[in-house]
Design an enzyme around this catalytic site. Sequence first.
Site, mmCIF file in Angstrom:
data_model
loop_
_atom_site.group_PDB
_atom_site.id
_atom_site.type_symbol
_atom_site.label_atom_id
_atom_site.label_comp_id
_atom_site.label_asym_id
_atom_site.label_seq_id
_atom_site.Cartn_x
_atom_site.Cartn_y
_atom_site.Cartn_z
ATOM 1 N N PHE A 1 29.674 26.602 29.203
ATOM 2 C CA PHE A 1 28.434 26.734 29.990
ATOM 3 C C PHE A 1 27.795 28.116 29.832
ATOM 4 O O PHE A 1 26.588 28.269 29.979
ATOM 5 C CB PHE A 1 28.665 26.406 31.479
ATOM 6 C CG PHE A 1 29.586 27.356 32.194
ATOM 7 C CD1 PHE A 1 30.952 27.189 32.140
ATOM 8 C CD2 PHE A 1 29.072 28.411 32.938
ATOM 9 C CE1 PHE A 1 31.803 28.068 32.809
ATOM 10 C CE2 PHE A 1 29.904 29.291 33.608
ATOM 11 C CZ PHE A 1 31.285 29.126 33.543
ATOM 12 N N TYR B 1 38.569 61.577 40.579
ATOM 13 C CA TYR B 1 39.317 60.471 39.949
ATOM 14 C C TYR B 1 40.349 59.916 40.939
ATOM 15 O O TYR B 1 40.489 58.711 41.103
ATOM 16 C CB TYR B 1 40.021 60.996 38.690
ATOM 17 C CG TYR B 1 40.768 59.932 37.923
ATOM 18 C CD1 TYR B 1 40.142 59.240 36.887
ATOM 19 C CD2 TYR B 1 42.094 59.620 38.217
ATOM 20 C CE1 TYR B 1 40.812 58.256 36.173
ATOM 21 C CE2 TYR B 1 42.774 58.636 37.510
ATOM 22 C CZ TYR B 1 42.138 57.968 36.488
ATOM 23 O OH TYR B 1 42.803 57.002 35.791
ATOM 24 N N ASP C 1 39.321 33.787 49.829
ATOM 25 C CA ASP C 1 38.276 34.311 48.943
ATOM 26 C C ASP C 1 37.054 34.541 49.825
ATOM 27 O O ASP C 1 36.368 33.594 50.233
ATOM 28 C CB ASP C 1 37.973 33.305 47.824
ATOM 29 C CG ASP C 1 36.843 33.791 46.900
ATOM 30 O OD1 ASP C 1 36.172 34.776 47.252
ATOM 31 O OD2 ASP C 1 36.640 33.167 45.836
HETATM 32 N N1 F0G Z 1 34.750 33.706 44.133
HETATM 33 C C1 F0G Z 1 33.580 33.108 44.392
HETATM 34 C C2 F0G Z 1 33.475 32.170 45.542
HETATM 35 C C3 F0G Z 1 32.463 33.390 43.589
HETATM 36 O O1 F0G Z 1 31.317 32.780 43.858
HETATM 37 C C4 F0G Z 1 32.590 34.305 42.519
HETATM 38 C C5 F0G Z 1 31.476 34.572 41.638
HETATM 39 C C6 F0G Z 1 33.839 34.893 42.295
HETATM 40 C C7 F0G Z 1 34.897 34.574 43.134
HETATM 41 C C8 F0G Z 1 34.050 35.845 41.163
HETATM 42 O O2 F0G Z 1 33.484 37.069 41.467
HETATM 43 O O3 F0G Z 1 31.693 37.346 39.731
HETATM 44 O O4 F0G Z 1 32.590 39.301 41.018
HETATM 45 O O5 F0G Z 1 33.970 38.204 39.310
HETATM 46 N N2 F0G Z 1 30.430 33.870 41.608
HETATM 47 C C9 F0G Z 1 29.227 34.143 40.813
HETATM 48 C C10 F0G Z 1 28.214 33.045 41.003
HETATM 49 C C11 F0G Z 1 29.495 34.456 39.383
HETATM 50 O O6 F0G Z 1 27.170 33.110 40.335
HETATM 51 O O7 F0G Z 1 28.409 32.158 41.831
HETATM 52 P P1 F0G Z 1 32.903 38.040 40.318
#
Ligand code: F0G
Length: 482
Positions: free
Chosen positions: A455, A80, A223
Amino acid sequence: MANISFFSGETIPLELHKVRVVQKLSLVPVERRLEAITEAGNNTFLLKNKDIFLDMLTDSGVNAMSDNQMAAMMICDDSYAGSATFTRLESKINEIFGTPIFLPAHQGRAAEHILAQAFVKSGNVIPMNFHFTTPKAHITLCGGRVEELVIDEGLNTTSNFPFKGNIDIDKLRALIEKEGAKNIPFIRIEAGTNLIGGQPFSLENLRETAKIAREHGIMTVLDASLLQDNLYFIKQREEACRDWSIRKITRAISDEMDIIYFSARKLGFARGGGICLRDKAIADKLIEFVPLFEGFLTYGGMSTREMEAITVGLDETMDEDVISQGPQFIQFMCDECVKKGIPVVTPAGGLGCHLNAMEFLPHVDQHQYPAGALAAAVFLAGGIRGMERGTISEQREPDGTEPLASMELLRLALPRRVFTMSQVKYAVDRIEWLFHNRELVGGLKFVEEPTTLRFFFGRLAPVGDWQEKLVTQFRKDFGDSL
Ligand code: F0G
């Protein structure tokens, strides 16, 4: 992955891996596909996998794992607290990004939740190259506002511009001037900008952005969820980086950033996520949220198996042969579409091939959701599931008016190492058939419309009987074929 010239003169991407575990797929007849899309309320999120042939909904959590990842999952340490698995992941992240602090989270949006909770106050403005749904939702929830500063070229669907994810530096300076640096907790820069077609930023643009941020004492947040495609594009398209290793490019990016977060459902071919940083004072503002929302500091909601898979997956991401697979397959798919006159976003980005529904279905009014209609039609045509990225993905204003999206795209994602060349060719063939019969395709209307995230859960119906007509045409053209 390599682009190999064939004796025949053709050049196609060639896989530098072999498949050792497979999953059976079924292709159900077009009549069943019509029943299935009707049962799903014309929303591809509500389809059942048993009715889908090629699942191109997303590349999230569905990338193929390597033998080395699977092997690593067997040796995880389930403790853990203080797990050796966590230490391995933390060290790998430090090796790659030069960030000794790693705060784990169960997926990307959980990292966004923590960052928004810690830094965003009511009235704050958060500049970005472009929004993504989940960070925007968390920022808005904390009373913040998103400002999109992507260069104008980013919203031009057909272009040769290599870095459509770049921030417009003049717009950034003007925004800081107008809002004041104090009202801007951080600038968020998204790698492989998702909602404009997986388009990259250049290292040069990232450096300029970071320089301005430093001048004003504003934090920078990357990101990195779609970083692997962005790294490949920098290596391919940015002259100054042509001879650099992927590791060197990664480090050059991370050295500019105060905070890096990622969804390991995308980066690292596994599932999970987290926040990487150097500065302990910044980490202290975030750390309490991890055990509160995610889990203890050495797992943060992830299973230790997944953490082992991420550690190996991140290492594989530093291998150009590995990360070229996605962009090269996507390039192939887009090129084939362009040859046939099918409107797609160019240049080909990462993540997937993006059909431009506004041009594919110019006769469908934007209030009848061309991208949603195209998603339903592509499923009917080939059992192919894509994701609507247009007006349905927007949210109504509080007064009930419906904002129209700046682009109506159908995203056909190519999860890494999952589909074969013949499957990609099949997808292009069915899309070409649909393109020839596009006048048959009509619009959609909501029959159940949730107020948030419509959506995901909303249900729609076709306007008129165009779907039956499309099925009849399919039978005429393809006979008994599925
Ligand atoms: N940032 C980007 C650029 C993403 O494309 C996603 C998720 C996230 C953050 C969030 O991450 O899903 O792990 O919580 N994109 C997915 C998609 C859902 O289908 O484009 P997550």
